[in-house]
Motif scaffolding. Structure first.
Motif, mmCIF file in Angstrom:
data_model
loop_
_atom_site.group_PDB
_atom_site.id
_atom_site.type_symbol
_atom_site.label_atom_id
_atom_site.label_comp_id
_atom_site.label_asym_id
_atom_site.label_seq_id
_atom_site.Cartn_x
_atom_site.Cartn_y
_atom_site.Cartn_z
ATOM 1 N N ILE A 84 1.103 -0.937 -0.510
ATOM 2 C CA ILE A 84 -0.034 -0.124 0.328
ATOM 3 C C ILE A 84 0.773 0.852 0.254
ATOM 4 O O ILE A 84 1.500 0.887 0.926
ATOM 5 C CB ILE A 84 -0.834 0.112 0.608
ATOM 6 C CG1 ILE A 84 -1.703 -1.183 1.137
ATOM 7 C CG2 ILE A 84 -2.281 1.361 1.108
ATOM 8 C CD1 ILE A 84 -2.311 -1.280 -0.236
ATOM 9 N N ILE A 85 0.951 2.132 -0.764
ATOM 10 C CA ILE A 85 1.550 2.943 -1.379
ATOM 11 C C ILE A 85 0.672 4.679 -0.973
ATOM 12 O O ILE A 85 -0.864 4.668 -1.327
ATOM 13 C CB ILE A 85 2.679 3.057 -2.171
ATOM 14 C CG1 ILE A 85 1.543 3.256 -3.905
ATOM 15 C CG2 ILE A 85 3.101 2.132 -2.407
ATOM 16 C CD1 ILE A 85 2.127 3.115 -4.749
ATOM 17 N N ILE A 86 1.383 6.015 -0.993
ATOM 18 C CA ILE A 86 0.562 6.864 -0.845
ATOM 19 C C ILE A 86 1.594 7.096 -2.200
ATOM 20 O O ILE A 86 3.123 7.957 -1.957
ATOM 21 C CB ILE A 86 0.906 7.596 0.104
ATOM 22 C CG1 ILE A 86 -0.163 6.971 0.367
ATOM 23 C CG2 ILE A 86 0.351 9.195 -0.008
ATOM 24 C CD1 ILE A 86 -0.014 8.155 2.938
ATOM 25 N N ILE A 87 0.498 8.400 -2.716
ATOM 26 C CA ILE A 87 1.548 9.070 -4.229
ATOM 27 C C ILE A 87 1.105 10.877 -3.660
ATOM 28 O O ILE A 87 0.048 10.743 -4.265
ATOM 29 C CB ILE A 87 1.312 8.271 -5.367
ATOM 30 C CG1 ILE A 87 0.910 6.975 -6.389
ATOM 31 C CG2 ILE A 87 1.397 9.537 -6.627
ATOM 32 C CD1 ILE A 87 0.601 5.868 -7.068
ATOM 33 N N ILE A 88 2.016 11.665 -4.011
ATOM 34 C CA ILE A 88 2.153 12.595 -3.444
ATOM 35 C C ILE A 88 2.495 13.955 -4.686
ATOM 36 O O ILE A 88 4.141 13.087 -4.760
ATOM 37 C CB ILE A 88 2.764 13.180 -2.340
ATOM 38 C CG1 ILE A 88 1.782 12.158 -1.134
ATOM 39 C CG2 ILE A 88 2.602 14.446 -2.091
ATOM 40 C CD1 ILE A 88 3.102 12.426 0.389
ATOM 41 N N ALA A 89 2.067 14.533 -5.046
ATOM 42 C CA ALA A 89 2.410 15.206 -5.801
ATOM 43 C C ALA A 89 2.674 16.689 -5.526
ATOM 44 O O ALA A 89 1.844 17.130 -4.932
ATOM 45 C CB ALA A 89 1.564 15.499 -7.519
ATOM 46 N N TYR A 90 3.613 18.082 -5.862
ATOM 47 C CA TYR A 90 3.905 19.272 -4.776
ATOM 48 C C TYR A 90 3.494 20.148 -5.896
ATOM 49 O O TYR A 90 4.098 20.001 -7.213
ATOM 50 C CB TYR A 90 4.796 19.231 -3.830
ATOM 51 C CG TYR A 90 5.028 18.273 -2.736
ATOM 52 C CD1 TYR A 90 4.479 18.582 -1.283
ATOM 53 C CD2 TYR A 90 4.945 17.137 -2.867
ATOM 54 C CE1 TYR A 90 4.756 17.583 -0.150
ATOM 55 C CE2 TYR A 90 6.068 16.105 -2.014
ATOM 56 C CZ TYR A 90 4.914 16.165 -0.610
ATOM 57 O OH TYR A 90 5.023 15.335 0.200
ATOM 58 N N GLY A 91 3.089 21.273 -5.145
ATOM 59 C CA GLY A 91 3.059 22.409 -6.217
ATOM 60 C C GLY A 91 3.855 23.404 -5.353
ATOM 61 O O GLY A 91 3.828 23.708 -4.426
ATOM 62 N N ILE A 92 3.838 24.184 -6.604
ATOM 63 C CA ILE A 92 4.296 26.040 -5.671
ATOM 64 C C ILE A 92 3.736 27.043 -6.569
ATOM 65 O O ILE A 92 3.489 27.137 -7.142
ATOM 66 C CB ILE A 92 6.093 26.251 -6.603
ATOM 67 C CG1 ILE A 92 6.870 24.999 -6.404
ATOM 68 C CG2 ILE A 92 7.225 27.793 -5.916
ATOM 69 C CD1 ILE A 92 8.582 24.824 -6.892
ATOM 70 N N LEU A 93 3.502 27.497 -4.802
ATOM 71 C CA LEU A 93 2.438 28.486 -4.962
ATOM 72 C C LEU A 93 2.712 30.141 -4.405
ATOM 73 O O LEU A 93 3.848 29.576 -3.211
ATOM 74 C CB LEU A 93 1.225 28.346 -4.066
ATOM 75 C CG LEU A 93 0.671 27.086 -4.538
ATOM 76 C CD1 LEU A 93 -1.169 26.503 -3.885
ATOM 77 C CD2 LEU A 93 0.226 27.005 -6.093
ATOM 78 N N ASP A 94 2.743 31.338 -3.951
ATOM 79 C CA ASP A 94 2.690 32.569 -3.501
ATOM 80 C C ASP A 94 1.882 32.108 -2.270
ATOM 81 O O ASP A 94 0.962 31.224 -1.847
ATOM 82 C CB ASP A 94 2.147 34.072 -4.303
ATOM 83 C CG ASP A 94 2.407 34.488 -5.580
ATOM 84 O OD1 ASP A 94 3.827 33.807 -5.502
ATOM 85 O OD2 ASP A 94 1.953 34.213 -6.840
ATOM 86 N N PHE A 95 2.518 32.680 -1.159
ATOM 87 C CA PHE A 95 2.004 32.357 0.386
ATOM 88 C C PHE A 95 0.444 32.498 0.493
ATOM 89 O O PHE A 95 0.024 31.531 1.742
ATOM 90 C CB PHE A 95 3.467 33.150 1.094
ATOM 91 C CG PHE A 95 2.626 33.268 2.047
ATOM 92 C CD1 PHE A 95 3.782 31.399 3.182
ATOM 93 C CD2 PHE A 95 2.450 33.808 3.146
ATOM 94 C CE1 PHE A 95 2.865 31.831 4.756
ATOM 95 C CE2 PHE A 95 1.907 33.946 4.336
ATOM 96 C CZ PHE A 95 2.078 32.643 5.353
ATOM 97 N N GLU A 96 0.128 33.765 -0.605
ATOM 98 C CA GLU A 96 -1.267 33.576 0.225
ATOM 99 C C GLU A 96 -1.722 32.974 -0.519
ATOM 100 O O GLU A 96 -3.031 32.550 0.342
ATOM 101 C CB GLU A 96 -1.104 35.706 -0.137
ATOM 102 C CG GLU A 96 -0.779 36.298 0.970
ATOM 103 C CD GLU A 96 -1.593 36.138 2.134
ATOM 104 O OE1 GLU A 96 -2.484 35.517 2.459
ATOM 105 O OE2 GLU A 96 -0.458 36.723 2.826
ATOM 106 N N GLU A 97 -1.665 33.357 -2.047
ATOM 107 C CA GLU A 97 -2.360 31.773 -2.380
ATOM 108 C C GLU A 97 -3.078 30.500 -2.421
ATOM 109 O O GLU A 97 -3.503 29.716 -2.258
ATOM 110 C CB GLU A 97 -1.788 32.041 -3.815
ATOM 111 C CG GLU A 97 -2.661 30.227 -5.127
ATOM 112 C CD GLU A 97 -1.910 30.743 -6.167
ATOM 113 O OE1 GLU A 97 -2.668 30.192 -7.278
ATOM 114 O OE2 GLU A 97 -1.245 31.323 -7.049
ATOM 115 N N ALA A 98 -1.506 29.736 -1.478
ATOM 116 C CA ALA A 98 -1.419 29.331 0.011
ATOM 117 C C ALA A 98 -2.370 28.462 0.270
ATOM 118 O O ALA A 98 -2.854 27.309 0.835
ATOM 119 C CB ALA A 98 0.434 28.337 0.130
ATOM 120 N N LYS A 99 -2.617 29.790 1.140
ATOM 121 C CA LYS A 99 -3.683 30.270 2.678
ATOM 122 C C LYS A 99 -4.438 29.337 2.259
ATOM 123 O O LYS A 99 -5.407 28.621 2.989
ATOM 124 C CB LYS A 99 -3.441 31.091 2.811
ATOM 125 C CG LYS A 99 -2.658 31.779 3.742
ATOM 126 C CD LYS A 99 -2.880 32.870 4.077
ATOM 127 C CE LYS A 99 -1.671 33.601 4.950
ATOM 128 N NZ LYS A 99 -1.609 34.750 5.381
#
Length: 116
Positions: A84-99
């Protein structure tokens, strides 16, 4: 400032194969890719629940509704069929947008990797 945040996650999906002789990557059922907002070639982190291994690779598209989750190339040494695995992708966002950003989180059926 920009920060990395979780963009996509397929949580607790069963590995259906491990192909050491393939050139590399993880093959993911196309329906799971769409549901989790992943694209072919995208970098992903893989976390193996069974043995604690963590690795990075890239996505290739598998057959739609096949339930396929296959680790290819060297990554095949880090998993076994049935893990059993977990697949994760990350993105880069501006700090305010990330909220306010909401990631695509998918919780497939662990028995057959289906979305129902």
């Amino acid at each position: 400032m920009q920060i990395q945040v979780v963009k996509s996650k397929i949580h607790r999906v069963k590995v259906t194969g491990a192909d050491l002789n393939y050139i590399g990557s993880i093959t993911i059922d196309e329906a799971l890719m769409e549901a989790s907002n992943l694209v072919e070639g995208e970098k992903v982190a893989i976390v193996n629940i069974n043995n604690g291994e963590r690795l990075e690779t890239y996505v290739i598209k598998g057959n739609r509704n096949s339930g396929e989750i296959t680790l290819n190339g060297p990554a095949a040494r880090k998993v076994q069929k049935g893990d059993i695995i977990i697949i994760i992708a990350y993105g880069i966002l501006d700090f305010e947008e990330a909220k306010t950003f909401k990631p695509a989180l998918v919780f497939p059926n662990e028995n057959d990797n289906s979305l129902t």
